[in-house]
Design a protein around this motif. Structure first.
Motif, PDB file in Angstrom:
ATOM      1  N   PRO A   1      -3.556  -6.403   4.812  1.00  0.00           N
ATOM      2  CA  PRO A   1      -4.151  -5.176   4.259  1.00  0.00           C
ATOM      3  C   PRO A   1      -5.616  -5.021   4.642  1.00  0.00           C
ATOM      4  O   PRO A   1      -6.204  -3.959   4.464  1.00  0.00           O
ATOM      5  CB  PRO A   1      -3.983  -5.353   2.742  1.00  0.00           C
ATOM      6  CG  PRO A   1      -3.857  -6.839   2.538  1.00  0.00           C
ATOM      7  CD  PRO A   1      -3.159  -7.356   3.763  1.00  0.00           C
TER       8      PRO A   1
ATOM      9  N   SER B   1      -3.309   0.300  -3.647  1.00  0.00           N
ATOM     10  CA  SER B   1      -2.686  -0.998  -3.466  1.00  0.00           C
ATOM     11  C   SER B   1      -2.035  -1.437  -4.772  1.00  0.00           C
ATOM     12  O   SER B   1      -2.695  -1.487  -5.815  1.00  0.00           O
ATOM     13  CB  SER B   1      -3.731  -2.028  -3.030  1.00  0.00           C
ATOM     14  OG  SER B   1      -3.141  -3.294  -2.855  1.00  0.00           O
TER      15      SER B   1
ATOM     16  N   ARG C   1       0.844  -1.195   0.000  1.00  0.00           N
ATOM     17  CA  ARG C   1       0.000   0.000   0.000  1.00  0.00           C
ATOM     18  C   ARG C   1       0.875   1.240   0.000  1.00  0.00           C
ATOM     19  O   ARG C   1       1.790   1.367   0.811  1.00  0.00           O
ATOM     20  CB  ARG C   1      -0.922   0.006   1.229  1.00  0.00           C
ATOM     21  CG  ARG C   1      -1.916  -1.137   1.254  1.00  0.00           C
ATOM     22  CD  ARG C   1      -2.584  -1.295   2.605  1.00  0.00           C
ATOM     23  NE  ARG C   1      -3.398  -0.124   2.954  1.00  0.00           N
ATOM     24  CZ  ARG C   1      -3.120   0.717   3.945  1.00  0.00           C
ATOM     25  NH1 ARG C   1      -2.022   0.549   4.679  1.00  0.00           N
ATOM     26  NH2 ARG C   1      -3.918   1.734   4.208  1.00  0.00           N
TER      27      ARG C   1
END
Length: 204
Positions: free
Chosen positions: A154, A51, A42
């Motif tokens: 994430p 991303s 990211r």
């Protein structure tokens, strides 16, 4: 022994843990899962956090081990990632200082994801001026004293209050975004990056 998953330009919390451990080991015999840091990172761009994902092929379907995952080149992901980083960080204080470390990664055709990630991690270690051997498991490890294989994701929303703030290129446009790729910290803070690993209020 501390176990880590492989990661593509790891997040800051991953690197903090990895560097403080005297003998980190990267698990490569685990079953590969989608939507993890294994093939993505990211970064902060002019449009907010984006991303960057490496397209991969699971050669044995859902039973594919991480060590066997193949990088796909059906799309020009290296060109996309390179252009994104250039656009996002060209104004960062240390972009020109570090970018040459990354160029070979976007110019080399890697067969396996683990090969790509190892080279990316080696580049990060050189930028941080840290000597550390990258060690893989030789079989699947069921238990470890410190198991960080699923600790960084994430999908998790990082608590900004426990991450030391630093300058980010688009700070006038967006609030501070914690735990991005280590590249964000390096491009913005340069040699001071490691100070964010030893801050006493860090609670990764």
């Amino acid at each position: 022994m501390s176990l880590f998953s492989t990661a593509y330009f790891p997040c800051i919390s991953y690197m903090a843990r990895f560097l403080e451990d005297p003998s980190p080991v990267i698990e490569v015999f685990d079953t590969y899962h989608k939507q993890t840091y294994r093939n993505r990172c990211r970064v902060m761009t002019a449009n907010g956090v984006e991303s960057l994902s490496v397209p991969v092929v699971k050669v044995n379907g859902n039973h594919t081990m991480t060590k066997d995952v193949v990088v796909s080149y059906k799309e020009h992901w290296q060109q996309i990632h390179r252009r994104c980083l250039e656009s996002a960080y060209k104004a960062a204080p240390y972009f020109d200082h570090y970018y040459d470390y990354l160029k070979p990664i976007f110019e080399t055709r890697f067969e396996k994801l683990i090969e790509l990630n190892d080279v990316a991690l080696q580049a990060v270690l050189r930028m941080l001026k840290v000597k550390k051997e990258i060690v893989h498991t030789t079989d699947y490890v069921h238990k470890a004293e410190n198991d960080f294989r699923e600790a960084f994701s994430p999908k998790m929303i990082p608590d900004s209050s426990v991450f030391p703030k630093y300058y980010q290129v688009f700070s006038a446009k967006f609030p501070f975004e914690p735990d991005l790729s280590i590249l964000d910290l390096l491009f913005n803070e340069g040699p001071e990056a490691t100070s964010h690993f030893t801050c006493p209020d860090r609670q990764f």
